[in-house]
Scaffold this motif. Structure first.
Motif, PDB file in Angstrom:
ATOM      1  N   THR A   2       0.964  -1.128   0.227  1.00 40.76           N
ATOM      2  CA  THR A   2       0.059   0.116  -0.095  1.00 40.76           C
ATOM      3  C   THR A   2       0.699   1.212   0.024  1.00 40.76           C
ATOM      4  N   THR A   3       0.422   2.160  -0.383  1.00 38.58           N
ATOM      5  CA  THR A   3       1.037   3.660  -0.507  1.00 38.58           C
ATOM      6  C   THR A   3       0.430   4.633   0.289  1.00 38.58           C
ATOM      7  N   ASP A  54       0.104  -2.797   8.962  1.00 42.86           N
ATOM      8  CA  ASP A  54       0.375  -3.638  10.125  1.00 42.86           C
ATOM      9  C   ASP A  54      -1.083  -4.090  10.506  1.00 42.86           C
ATOM     10  N   GLY A  55      -1.141  -5.294  10.648  1.00 43.13           N
ATOM     11  CA  GLY A  55      -2.371  -6.071  11.210  1.00 43.13           C
ATOM     12  C   GLY A  55      -3.012  -5.480  12.442  1.00 43.13           C
ATOM     13  N   LEU A  60       0.004   1.561   7.743  1.00 44.22           N
ATOM     14  CA  LEU A  60       1.011   1.411   6.848  1.00 44.22           C
ATOM     15  C   LEU A  60       2.258   2.045   7.735  1.00 44.22           C
ATOM     16  N   ALA A  61       2.205   3.454   8.127  1.00 47.79           N
ATOM     17  CA  ALA A  61       3.147   4.026   8.755  1.00 47.79           C
ATOM     18  C   ALA A  61       2.401   5.121   9.633  1.00 47.79           C
ATOM     19  N   ARG A  62       3.083   5.743  10.627  1.00 52.11           N
ATOM     20  CA  ARG A  62       2.403   6.854  11.437  1.00 52.11           C
ATOM     21  C   ARG A  62       2.832   8.251  10.846  1.00 52.11           C
ATOM     22  N   GLY A 123      13.840   0.513   8.150  1.00 52.96           N
ATOM     23  CA  GLY A 123      13.800   0.656   6.968  1.00 52.96           C
ATOM     24  C   GLY A 123      12.364   0.561   6.370  1.00 52.96           C
ATOM     25  N   LYS A 124      11.395   0.343   7.141  1.00 56.28           N
ATOM     26  CA  LYS A 124      10.187   0.127   6.901  1.00 56.28           C
ATOM     27  C   LYS A 124       9.129   1.354   7.356  1.00 56.28           C
ATOM     28  N   PRO A 125       8.367   2.067   6.436  1.00 55.12           N
ATOM     29  CA  PRO A 125       8.239   1.862   5.266  1.00 55.12           C
ATOM     30  C   PRO A 125       9.197   2.341   4.255  1.00 55.12           C
ATOM     31  N   GLU A 126       9.162   2.231   3.089  1.00 52.45           N
ATOM     32  CA  GLU A 126      10.294   2.565   1.995  1.00 52.45           C
ATOM     33  C   GLU A 126       9.791   3.920   1.346  1.00 52.45           C
TER      34      GLU A 126
END
Ligand code: NI
Length: 144
Positions: A2-3, A54-55, A60-62, A123-126
């Motif tokens: 996902t983006t 993230d389940g 996907l990211a904060r 290194g996640k997300p990219e």
């Protein structure tokens, strides 16, 4: 995969002038963007990251972590600056890059990559894209 894309704004001035060309060639190449005293833009910056959701959090990211990184590494450096005079990569009497928006997108991408692990240690997300909108008619996207 996902983006997530976050959008930011900053203002900066520049003059497009390449040291390897004559005054006349520069005028022809860059038109009014070659005017000696420069001009400003209100830029919009979009930064896209990709990864797995993230389940547990459903995220996907904060966004706040990305915002802090972009704010510290990019916006604090560029906002209300003269790119030619104040940003080392674009200055230096011919040593630096011409501060076109193509090169600005590249500078932003390199700067974010260099600081990426301070915000995202695993290194996640990219980082997957940097898009810079210079005017209503111009935007440049650099995909990693
Ligand atoms: Ni311009």
């Amino acid at each position: 995969m996902t983006t997530l894309t976050r959008r930011y704004r900053f203002s900066a001035s520049h003059r497009l002038h390449a040291a390897g060309f004559t005054e006349e060639e520069n005028r022809e190449l860059y038109g009014k963007c070659n005017n000696p005293y420069g001009h400003g833009h209100n830029y919009t910056l979009e930064v896209s990251v990709r990864g797995e959701v993230d389940g547990k959090t459903g995220q996907l990211a904060r966004p706040a972590v990305l915002d802090e990184l972009v704010g510290r590494e990019v916006l604090a450096e560029l906002d209300h600056r003269s790119l030619n005079e104040e940003i080392a990569a674009f200055s230096g009497g011919g040593e630096g890059m011409v501060p076109t928006t193509e090169n600005l997108a590249a500078w932003i991408e390199q700067t974010l990559q260099a600081g990426w692990r301070t915000a995202f240690p695993d290194g996640k997300p990219e980082l997957c894209a940097v898009r810079v909108l210079e005017t209503k008619r111009n935007s440049f996207e650099l995909r990693t």
